[in-house]
Design an enzyme around this catalytic site. Structure first.
Site, PDB file in Angstrom:
ATOM      1  N   LYS A 193       0.857  -1.188   0.000  1.00  0.00           N
ATOM      2  CA  LYS A 193       0.000   0.000   0.000  1.00  0.00           C
ATOM      3  C   LYS A 193       0.890   1.234   0.000  1.00  0.00           C
ATOM      4  O   LYS A 193       1.437   1.639   1.020  1.00  0.00           O
ATOM      5  CB  LYS A 193      -0.920   0.037   1.230  1.00  0.00           C
ATOM      6  N   GLU A 400      10.322  16.433  14.284  1.00  0.00           N
ATOM      7  CA  GLU A 400      10.913  16.170  12.973  1.00  0.00           C
ATOM      8  C   GLU A 400      10.487  17.314  12.044  1.00  0.00           C
ATOM      9  O   GLU A 400       9.287  17.539  11.853  1.00  0.00           O
ATOM     10  CB  GLU A 400      10.359  14.834  12.475  1.00  0.00           C
TER      11      GLU A 400
HETATM   12  P1  NAD Z   1       2.520   8.635   7.466  1.00  0.00           P
HETATM   13  O1  NAD Z   1       2.786   7.882   8.723  1.00  0.00           O
HETATM   14  O2  NAD Z   1       1.504   9.701   7.502  1.00  0.00           O
HETATM   15  O3  NAD Z   1       2.042   7.632   6.313  1.00  0.00           O
HETATM   16  C1  NAD Z   1       2.817   6.527   5.924  1.00  0.00           C
HETATM   17  C2  NAD Z   1       1.903   5.496   5.311  1.00  0.00           C
HETATM   18  O4  NAD Z   1       0.982   5.034   6.293  1.00  0.00           O
HETATM   19  C3  NAD Z   1       1.079   5.992   4.133  1.00  0.00           C
HETATM   20  O5  NAD Z   1       1.016   4.968   3.147  1.00  0.00           O
HETATM   21  C4  NAD Z   1      -0.291   6.220   4.750  1.00  0.00           C
HETATM   22  O6  NAD Z   1      -1.353   6.083   3.846  1.00  0.00           O
HETATM   23  C5  NAD Z   1      -0.341   5.114   5.779  1.00  0.00           C
HETATM   24  N1  NAD Z   1      -1.270   5.370   6.885  1.00  0.00           N
HETATM   25  C6  NAD Z   1      -1.578   6.556   7.416  1.00  0.00           C
HETATM   26  N2  NAD Z   1      -2.472   6.387   8.411  1.00  0.00           N
HETATM   27  C7  NAD Z   1      -2.707   5.065   8.507  1.00  0.00           C
HETATM   28  C8  NAD Z   1      -3.528   4.257   9.348  1.00  0.00           C
HETATM   29  N3  NAD Z   1      -4.272   4.786  10.314  1.00  0.00           N
HETATM   30  N4  NAD Z   1      -3.515   2.935   9.160  1.00  0.00           N
HETATM   31  C9  NAD Z   1      -2.735   2.388   8.223  1.00  0.00           C
HETATM   32  N5  NAD Z   1      -1.945   3.083   7.387  1.00  0.00           N
HETATM   33  C10 NAD Z   1      -1.922   4.408   7.538  1.00  0.00           C
HETATM   34  O7  NAD Z   1       3.942   9.155   6.958  1.00  0.00           O
HETATM   35  P2  NAD Z   1       4.277  10.022   5.680  1.00  0.00           P
HETATM   36  O8  NAD Z   1       3.818  11.420   5.934  1.00  0.00           O
HETATM   37  O9  NAD Z   1       3.808   9.329   4.446  1.00  0.00           O
HETATM   38  O10 NAD Z   1       5.879   9.966   5.669  1.00  0.00           O
HETATM   39  C11 NAD Z   1       6.672  10.780   6.460  1.00  0.00           C
HETATM   40  C12 NAD Z   1       7.148  10.026   7.683  1.00  0.00           C
HETATM   41  O11 NAD Z   1       7.803   8.831   7.293  1.00  0.00           O
HETATM   42  C13 NAD Z   1       8.187  10.808   8.480  1.00  0.00           C
HETATM   43  O12 NAD Z   1       7.912  10.703   9.846  1.00  0.00           O
HETATM   44  C14 NAD Z   1       9.487  10.091   8.144  1.00  0.00           C
HETATM   45  O13 NAD Z   1      10.491  10.197   9.104  1.00  0.00           O
HETATM   46  C15 NAD Z   1       9.034   8.694   7.977  1.00  0.00           C
HETATM   47  N6  NAD Z   1       9.997   7.937   7.191  1.00  0.00           N
HETATM   48  C16 NAD Z   1      10.787   7.028   7.837  1.00  0.00           C
HETATM   49  C17 NAD Z   1      11.740   6.324   7.125  1.00  0.00           C
HETATM   50  C18 NAD Z   1      12.632   5.327   7.790  1.00  0.00           C
HETATM   51  O14 NAD Z   1      13.236   4.522   7.087  1.00  0.00           O
HETATM   52  N7  NAD Z   1      12.742   5.319   9.120  1.00  0.00           N
HETATM   53  C19 NAD Z   1      11.871   6.539   5.745  1.00  0.00           C
HETATM   54  C20 NAD Z   1      11.049   7.463   5.125  1.00  0.00           C
HETATM   55  C21 NAD Z   1      10.101   8.151   5.869  1.00  0.00           C
END
Ligand code: NAD
Length: 500
Positions: A193, A400
């Site tokens: 997803k 962040e």
């Molecule tokens: P996010 O947590 O908002 O979303 C990530 C994914 O989770 C998306 O596909 C989203 O649709 C899904 N999602 C959101 N709510 C959900 C729910 N309730 N249930 C299931 N799935 C859900 O993050 P983002 O804004 O897409 O990305 C930015 C974040 O990702 C930052 O905090 C960043 O640090 C982190 N990140 C971490 C790494 C790593 O390797 N540690 C790498 C890239 C990004």
């Protein structure tokens, strides 16, 4: 001029042609199809605010169908000889390179990063397929005797089973390949997803996996505007064996709770708050270059992005001035513009959040050396910003940032720098600039971070185990470790010494 008017070169495909090639449907059991209820959502180009595609939005029913397909394909895929699986991964690696122009353009269109950075991501993202193709063919177990001499112990690794992979928007290709490649190499099928902000790159990747000869159902791709419904359906099904999530710590915590019900194996790549530490003996030229790399890659929208600059008080003034001078040279423009070196942030909300963090820091006493403002005009651009005299309790230090803002503070002693670096709930990346290698290794022992860039500002590499400590998550992606996140360890015990 609209984003699609920008040419990529005389003999290249136009952006319209690339978008037309890319699926906008769900990919389930080898078939591209609309959502069961016909639902769709729009994808916006953050550089222009214009809609570039309308994508099928998976429902709970579609999620169940995707999981059914993954479960049906699981046994045959696990039993496919490792060399055969590796060959499909290698073909995918080659296809990603052959289609680099398309994938790079899609990433810039849907996510905003400058095209040159999108090409870098194509190389990085493809590398996971090559790396894990090599790993698939070299997996081993081990044999030993129990210490008291009664048992022969045979240890092997088996694919864990269908995996649910959830990715963020900031690296639309690499976050997907970093999960898919080890899952497939291990013999797991998957439901992916992607983020609703950037589904196009993943859907194009699905088409390339199909072209590479991946059997139907082994990978299923279901973008959705209703992530909770999709996730609940898949995670509550006892056939799912694994969740690998990259995203915010907030959503990660929620998914960890959900994973408890079926005791799923979890890999969590979550948020970061990376310290960038410049010790008194640092090579300042290298430190300034490293700071630009660690901060401005992806416009600061990286979990590994330097979030807090901790600079020895004797170097801070020069470091800050030189960093600000470098930031002023950056050009905020549509990523398709060849001169762009700083694209837009992903959304209006994201830009408002970054602006609020800067305002809060300034209200707490920080000074703006450069930037500090939104860029007028279409798109969600924010000026590359350097802040000095930032109090340690400012939000910009604790949260962040996910934007092009470099807050700088000073320290006197190494011990003080270490305490400041560790004073966060996160523990993903860190950066240290020093010429004293013995000190660097001691420092690393006490630094609470899964990864350290020692005199370097970019550390992501398919051959290295990527991952965090503390609330930055668990599990490792890449390296020799990555494939084991998708494998169970099993052991056979046999009596010994009874045959003669
Ligand atoms: P996010 O947590 O908002 O979303 C990530 C994914 O989770 C998306 O596909 C989203 O649709 C899904 N999602 C959101 N709510 C959900 C729910 N309730 N249930 C299931 N799935 C859900 O993050 P983002 O804004 O897409 O990305 C930015 C974040 O990702 C930052 O905090 C960043 O640090 C982190 N990140 C971490 C790494 C790593 O390797 N540690 C790498 C890239 C990004």
């Amino acid at each position: 001029m609209t984003n699609t008017d920008l040419p990529m070169g005389d003999d290249s495909q136009t952006t319209e042609e690339i978008l037309a090639l890319t699926s906008t449907n769900l990919y389930i059991d080898g078939i591209e199809r609309p959502a069961s209820n016909g639902a769709t959502f729009e994808v916006e180009n953050p550089a222009t605010g214009t809609v570039i595609a309308t994508i099928a939005s998976a429902t709970a029913e579609d999620a169940a169908a995707a999981l059914d397909a993954a479960c049906t394909a699981q046994q045959a895929w696990a039993e496919t000889p490792a060399r055969q699986r590796a060959n499909i991964l290698l073909r995918t690696f080659n296809l990603i390179h052959e289609h680099a122009d398309e994938l790079a353009t899609l990433m810039t269109l849907e996510m905003g990063k400058p095209l040159s950075e999108s090409y870098t991501e194509v190389t990085y993202g493809a590398e996971f397929f090559r790396w894990f193709a090599e790993q698939a063919a070299h997996l081993d177990g081990h044999y030993t005797d129990s210490p008291e001499g009664k048992l022969r112990i045979i240890v092997s690794h088996r694919p864990i089973g269908p995996a649910y992979l959830v990715t963020p928007w900031n690296f639309p290709l690499a976050m997907a390949t970093r999960k898919l490649a080890p899952a497939l190499a291990a013999g797991c099928t998957a439901v992916l997803k992607p983020s609703e902000a950037t589904p196009l790159t993943s859907l194009r990747l699905g088409q390339l996996l199909c072209e590479a000869g991946l059997p139907d159902g082994v990978v299923n791709i279901i973008p959705s505007l209703n992530a909770p419904a999709v996730s609940d359906t898949i995670m509550q099904d006892p056939r799912t064996r694994k969740i690998s999530f990259t995203g915010s710590t907030q959503v990660g915590r929620h998914l960890l709770r959900a994973a408890a019900d079926n005791v799923l194996r979890t890999s969590m790549e979550l948020g970061g708050n990376a310290p960038f530490i410049v010790l008194e003996d640092a090579d300042l030229d290298a430190a300034v270059q490293g700071a630009v790399d660690a901060k401005m890659r992806n416009m600061g929208e990286a979990c590994t992005a330097a979030n807090r600059f901790l600079v020895h008080e004797s170097l801070a003034a020069e470091f800050s001035q030189r960093l600000a001078a470098r930031f002023k040279e950056l050009k905020c423009a549509n990523g398709l513009d060849p001169e762009s070196t700083c694209g837009p942030l992903i959304s209006k909300d994201a830009r408002e959040r970054v602006a609020a963090l800067v305002d809060d820091a300034v209200e707490s006493g920080a000074k703006v050396l450069c930037g500090g403002k939104v860029v007028d005009g279409p798109g969600y651009f924010y000026e590359p910003t350097v802040l000095i005299d930032v109090p340690a309790d400012a939000r910009v230090y604790r949260e962040e940032i996910f934007g092009p803002v470099a807050p700088i503070t000073t320290f006197r002693t190494v011990e003080e720098a270490l305490d400041m670096a560790n004073s966060t709930e996160y523990g993903l990346a860190s950066y240290l600039y020093t010429q004293n290698m013995a000190l660097a290794l001691d420092f690393n022992d006490r630094l609470e971070a899964g990864m350290m860039g020692l005199n370097v500002g970019v550390i992501s590499n398919a051959a290295a185990p990527f991952g965090g400590l503390k609330q930055s998550g668990m599990g490792r992606e890449g390296g020799a470790e990555g494939i084991h996140d998708y494998m169970d360890t099993r052991y056979i015990g046999m009596p010994r010494g009874t045959s003669f």
